[in-house]
Design a protein around this motif. Structure first.
Motif, PDB file in Angstrom:
ATOM      1  N   PRO A 398       9.276   2.804   8.575  1.00  0.00           N
ATOM      2  CA  PRO A 398      10.358   3.095   7.623  1.00  0.00           C
ATOM      3  C   PRO A 398      10.954   1.791   7.080  1.00  0.00           C
ATOM      4  O   PRO A 398      11.096   0.805   7.809  1.00  0.00           O
ATOM      5  CB  PRO A 398      11.378   3.865   8.481  1.00  0.00           C
ATOM      6  CG  PRO A 398      10.584   4.403   9.630  1.00  0.00           C
ATOM      7  CD  PRO A 398       9.529   3.391   9.901  1.00  0.00           C
ATOM      8  N   GLY A 399      11.278   1.806   5.785  1.00  0.00           N
ATOM      9  CA  GLY A 399      11.833   0.613   5.160  1.00  0.00           C
ATOM     10  C   GLY A 399      10.805  -0.265   4.495  1.00  0.00           C
ATOM     11  O   GLY A 399      11.154  -1.309   3.931  1.00  0.00           O
ATOM     12  N   THR A 400       9.520   0.140   4.549  1.00  0.00           N
ATOM     13  CA  THR A 400       8.459  -0.666   3.929  1.00  0.00           C
ATOM     14  C   THR A 400       7.869   0.033   2.708  1.00  0.00           C
ATOM     15  O   THR A 400       6.732  -0.219   2.332  1.00  0.00           O
ATOM     16  CB  THR A 400       7.339  -0.958   4.937  1.00  0.00           C
ATOM     17  OG1 THR A 400       6.739   0.287   5.348  1.00  0.00           O
ATOM     18  CG2 THR A 400       7.864  -1.692   6.155  1.00  0.00           C
ATOM     19  N   GLU A 401       8.637   0.929   2.081  1.00  0.00           N
ATOM     20  CA  GLU A 401       8.137   1.639   0.917  1.00  0.00           C
ATOM     21  C   GLU A 401       7.701   0.653  -0.170  1.00  0.00           C
ATOM     22  O   GLU A 401       8.380  -0.350  -0.417  1.00  0.00           O
ATOM     23  CB  GLU A 401       9.223   2.583   0.374  1.00  0.00           C
ATOM     24  CG  GLU A 401       9.471   3.803   1.240  1.00  0.00           C
ATOM     25  CD  GLU A 401      10.230   3.506   2.522  1.00  0.00           C
ATOM     26  OE1 GLU A 401      10.850   2.404   2.600  1.00  0.00           O
ATOM     27  OE2 GLU A 401      10.199   4.320   3.459  1.00  0.00           O
ATOM     28  N   ASP A 402       6.578   0.958  -0.787  1.00  0.00           N
ATOM     29  CA  ASP A 402       5.961   0.100  -1.804  1.00  0.00           C
ATOM     30  C   ASP A 402       5.568  -1.263  -1.246  1.00  0.00           C
ATOM     31  O   ASP A 402       5.344  -2.217  -2.006  1.00  0.00           O
ATOM     32  CB  ASP A 402       6.875  -0.096  -3.022  1.00  0.00           C
ATOM     33  CG  ASP A 402       7.034   1.185  -3.823  1.00  0.00           C
ATOM     34  OD1 ASP A 402       6.062   1.947  -3.910  1.00  0.00           O
ATOM     35  OD2 ASP A 402       8.149   1.420  -4.349  1.00  0.00           O
ATOM     36  N   GLY A 403       5.447  -1.374   0.064  1.00  0.00           N
ATOM     37  CA  GLY A 403       5.084  -2.650   0.677  1.00  0.00           C
ATOM     38  C   GLY A 403       3.638  -3.016   0.405  1.00  0.00           C
ATOM     39  O   GLY A 403       2.753  -2.166   0.361  1.00  0.00           O
ATOM     40  N   GLU A 404       3.409  -4.298   0.241  1.00  0.00           N
ATOM     41  CA  GLU A 404       2.061  -4.794  -0.013  1.00  0.00           C
ATOM     42  C   GLU A 404       1.918  -6.197   0.549  1.00  0.00           C
ATOM     43  O   GLU A 404       2.903  -6.888   0.831  1.00  0.00           O
ATOM     44  CB  GLU A 404       1.747  -4.797  -1.510  1.00  0.00           C
ATOM     45  CG  GLU A 404       2.696  -5.652  -2.327  1.00  0.00           C
ATOM     46  CD  GLU A 404       2.553  -5.406  -3.816  1.00  0.00           C
ATOM     47  OE1 GLU A 404       2.093  -4.314  -4.189  1.00  0.00           O
ATOM     48  OE2 GLU A 404       2.903  -6.300  -4.588  1.00  0.00           O
ATOM     49  N   HIS A 405       0.649  -6.623   0.740  1.00  0.00           N
ATOM     50  CA  HIS A 405       0.311  -7.975   1.196  1.00  0.00           C
ATOM     51  C   HIS A 405       1.075  -8.376   2.462  1.00  0.00           C
ATOM     52  O   HIS A 405       1.746  -9.406   2.501  1.00  0.00           O
ATOM     53  CB  HIS A 405       0.574  -8.987   0.092  1.00  0.00           C
ATOM     54  CG  HIS A 405      -0.171  -8.703  -1.174  1.00  0.00           C
ATOM     55  ND1 HIS A 405      -1.538  -8.500  -1.204  1.00  0.00           N
ATOM     56  CD2 HIS A 405       0.258  -8.583  -2.462  1.00  0.00           C
ATOM     57  CE1 HIS A 405      -1.912  -8.276  -2.456  1.00  0.00           C
ATOM     58  NE2 HIS A 405      -0.863  -8.310  -3.231  1.00  0.00           N
TER      59      HIS A 405
END
Length: 834
Positions: A398-405
């Motif tokens: 949770p809290g990493t929405e749209d997370g990348e790289h």
């Protein structure tokens, strides 16, 4: 002779020159009867003036026209008009093999594919009693559909007529030799018996084929000489350097085949092209083990079983995991072998695949106990997931929405990642994500024990550093424009914590360019050192530097104290997934050597498809191709009358793109741009007469304009050291909107208006502290739809144009790539998960 545009030979109307050679000039022409593009070759006077030779050419042309093979250029017609003899052939879009080899050797898989195609074509010709006698790279055209053989049978049309002494003259050679009037052919590729004036047969073609194979594998000619005499001596007496010494990744079986083809005595060569074809197919099927002696192959198979673990399980294997000791140490004290596979969580899509901005999301923790990757949850939103290797299920963070790289802290407790234009970190224990600094288009980096994080804030930035607790980033490396560099990325610390690796490359620079390299630098100084030329991310583990070449993962022995290689690289995995536009291969290695990578081939092609308002596919257009996105998702543009489409198609060999125009009713594509490194983001003018587009000529994309008919040359509209992507025309056709990204500007991405005409003045339309891009005007020119990340994520907004006035948010939960309907009452856009 030279033909001018509009000249007609029978029903064939000349359009423009397409090339020239010893056998005549070639023109692109139109068959007025069938309305198709053809190639017309006009024979030179020294051939057409001889009645015997003309009759022989006609007989051979009839024989060649009977050859029907997908890898032989089709001969349509032969004619004579006003003293001019001409041949009419299939018109091919592509490049000669000779031009491709100027950029370096072919990767093994492409080499084998094209060589099999050429061998199959020659086998077909030989069975029909036709010997080529002038096989060379310039007589092989590489097209989207495969290799095509040209000029069949013409090289044997001229008989030796000059004195034998003509062969021993010794002029200095600046280009490949073709002796006209003595022996027709190019000496670098001729067999010994042809040079001696003896009778040539199928085995002579096999010798020439061997020289072409050698050059495809090494980008060097099998035989060289400063003079004609020394070249002849090399062919008659010398052996070329073994392919393995110039191209270590070439299958050993190919080296043996080439050596056999190049035997001086025809009786010692392969005797038929069919035998050569069968052996090439065997090499392709056997892969890198083809031709390896049995004991070596046996040891390699054992190593591969240890290293790669499971090759597949029910439901599909996405990742193979290995222990470094199994790869790098023959007698490890405590070998920990991991045989496992990683399958996606029970959600719609796990984003291990490349081909998007989230490429390379799969990473392993420094202690080798966890992997993280991006996947979409049940609502279709992307977020980061973590799986412990001793557990069977992955869990979302949770809290990493749209997370990348993502990349890890050295103690494996935290994950750093990019989301909403920020660099963030999150504790695996479950605390909220913390913002560290701005990074509008961040690319992954590294984290050392001293709390220093290295990363790239944008796709066009050098490496920066920031404290693990957050703060203002500082530049660490300097982009070298003299090397055509545009990006530094993939920082990775060495064990001492202050030396680090990074990749330097150039957008739009061809894959074989020396611009692409792995450097080593130091946090404590400005010094840097080039380690190896490679278009790949790199990581250090257990005395080896890991990087990818031609989708083969290499382990290169490396001393981190002396900062030097200590041996030759060894392949440890093949078919590693790789995406050229992002310069990244999908692998990650832990400190103790556990390797995670994605194998297999991802088909990057797609097909143009019409869909209705319900999302139902109505029809498809043309063959599958790889379409380029130079500017976000702007890879296709419909003409105002919707009869044509401009698309940017990627060349699989170079990774660069050109614009093509599709005639949608006839499903015929014509190449529109030539000569630049990459072109794309095309826009039709409101009257359909002009096309504006972005072209990468050196470092940054510049704006160009050209007649939509393809006639004439392009005109430069705007140049400069910043990204410029056209997005919309004003309805009167007098101005265009483009989004501009200046790496040196504090405002990041902005929307500009460029007034065409003599002044060509560019001025900002939207320029704020937030990133704005993809400005699209409504059909009446009164409203501007655009994308902004002012809310923390990218959303679609609409504002009056040219202003002033307020703005309205159209999308909710994410939006991109807006487009107006024809009546200007609706906006179509890509929502979250699209």
């Amino acid at each position: 002779m030279s033909l001018t545009a509009g000249t007609r030979l029978g029903p064939y109307e000349n359009i423009e020159p397409a090339g020239a050679g010893g056998m005549g000039e070639v023109y692109r022409a139109r068959d007025t009867r069938l309305d198709r593009t053809v190639a017309v070759k006009v024979l030179p006077s020294h051939l057409s003036s001889n009645p015997d030779l003309r009759q022989r050419l006609e007989r051979e042309a009839r024989a060649i026209s009977a050859l029907s093979h997908p890898n032989i250029c089709t001969l349509y017609d032969i004619g004579h008009q006003d003293g001019v003899d001409y041949l009419v052939m299939e018109h091919l879009e592509g490049e000669p093999l000779s031009a491709r080899l100027e950029r370096g050797p072919l990767p093994p898989n492409e080499l084998l594919r094209h060589s099999i195609e050429i061998a199959d074509a020659l086998d077909k010709a030989h069975r029909q009693g036709i010997i080529h006698r002038d096989l060379k790279p310039s007589n092989i055209m590489l097209t989207k559909s495969g290799a095509k053989l040209l000029d069949f049978g013409l090289a044997k049309s001229a008989e030796p007529s000059g004195p034998a002494s003509g062969l021993t003259a010794s002029p200095t050679m600046a280009s490949p030799l073709t002796a006209e009037g003595t022996i027709v052919g190019t000496f670098q590729y001729m067999s010994p018996e042809q040079i001696e004036g003896g009778q040539a047969d199928a085995r002579s073609d096999i010798f020439s084929f061997g020289t072409v194979l050698y050059e495809m594998a090494t980008a060097q000619k099998a035989f060289e000489g400063k003079t004609q005499a020394s070249l002849i001596g090399s062919i008659m007496k010398e052996e070329p350097r073994p392919i393995a010494t110039l191209a270590p990744m070439t299958p050993p079986g190919l080296n043996r085949l080439v050596k056999t083809c190049l035997a001086k005595d025809p009786d010692e060569r392969r005797q038929t092209m069919h035998d050569v074809l069968l052996e090439l197919r065997w090499i392709a099927e056997a892969g890198s083990q083809a031709g390896v002696p049995l004991p070596v192959a046996s040891r390699r198979r054992t190593r591969e079983r240890l290293a790669w673990g499971l090759a597949g399980v029910a439901g599909g294997v996405l990742v193979a995991l290995v222990a470094a000791w199994a790869l790098f140490s023959p007698t490890p004290p405590e070998m920990r072998l991991v045989r496992t596979s990683l399958v996606p969580p029970r959600v719609p899509v796990a984003e291990f695949t490349l081909g998007g901005i989230n490429s390379g999301s799969l990473t392993i923790s420094p202690n080798g106990r966890h992997v993280t990757f991006a996947a979409r949850n049940e609502d279709g939103k992307r977020q980061l997931w973590v799986r412990a290797l001793d557990q069977s299920e992955a869990r979302p963070l949770p809290g990493t929405e749209d997370g990348e790289h993502p990349f890890w802290s050295p103690d494996s407790r935290f994950i750093a990642f990019f989301s909403g234009g920020k660099l963030k970190k999150i504790d695996l224990a479950g605390s909220p994500a913390l913002i560290l600094t701005d990074a509008s288009q961040g690319r992954p980096g590294a984290w050392n024990d001293d709390g220093v994080i290295l990363f790239s804030p944008t796709t066009l930035d050098p490496i920066h550093r920031v404290a693990a607790g957050g703060g203002k980033p500082e530049q660490v490396t300097e982009i070298d424009k003299s090397r055509n560099e545009t990006t530094h990325r993939f920082a990775s610390f060495l064990p001492d914590g202050h030396h680090f690796l990074y990749f330097a490359g150039g957008h739009g620079t061809e894959s074989g360019s020396e611009t692409h390299a792995i450097f080593i630098a130091d946090l404590e100084s400005k010094e840097k050192k080039l380690l190896v030329h490679a278009r790949s991310n790199a990581s250090y583990s257990n005395g080896h530097l890991l990087y990818v070449r031609d989708r083969v993962l290499l382990a290169h022995p490396f001393d981190p104290d002396r900062l030097e290689f200590t041996g030759d690289p060894s392949p440890i995995a093949q078919n590693v997934q790789y995406e050229p536009p992002f310069f990244r291969a999908l692998f990650s290695v832990s400190n103790e050597g556990t390797l995670v990578y994605r194998a297999g081939v991802v088909d990057p092609t797609s097909t143009l498809t019409w869909i209705d308002r319900d999302g139902t596919e109505v029809a498809s257009i043309g063959e599958p191709s790889t379409y380029e996105n130079i500017g976000f998702d702007q890879n296709i543009a419909l003409s105002p009358d919707e009869t044509r489409a401009a698309v940017a198609i990627v060349d699989s060999d170079t990774g660069t793109s050109d614009l093509w125009i599709y005639e949608l009713r006839r499903e015929v594509a014509t190449r529109f741009t030539f000569g630049k490194l990459s072109e794309g983001a095309a826009l039709w003018s409101p009257d359909g007469e002009r096309i504006v587009y972005a072209a990468i000529t050196n470092v940054y994309p510049d704006l160009y304009i050209k007649s939509a008919s393809g006639a004439g040359t392009e005109e430069v509209l705007l140049e400069g050291d910043m990204v410029k992507i056209p997005t919309s025309w004003t309805p009167d056709g007098k101005s265009i909107l483009f989004w501009r990204f200046d790496p040196q500007s504090e405002t990041g991405q902005d929307i500009y208006l460029l007034e065409l005409g003599d002044g060509k003045e560019a001025k900002p339309i939207l320029q704020t502290e937030f990133d704005e891009h993809t400005g699209i005007l409504s059909p009446d020119g009164r409203w501007l739809a655009y994308v902004s990340e002012e809310s923390g994520s990218e959303e679609i907004y609409v504002a009056p144009f040219p202003g002033p006035g307020g703005k309205w948010q159209i999308s909710k939960g994410g939006g991109n790539s807006p487009a107006w309907t024809k009546n200007g009452t609706e906006i179509i856009y890509a929502g979250p998960g699209a």
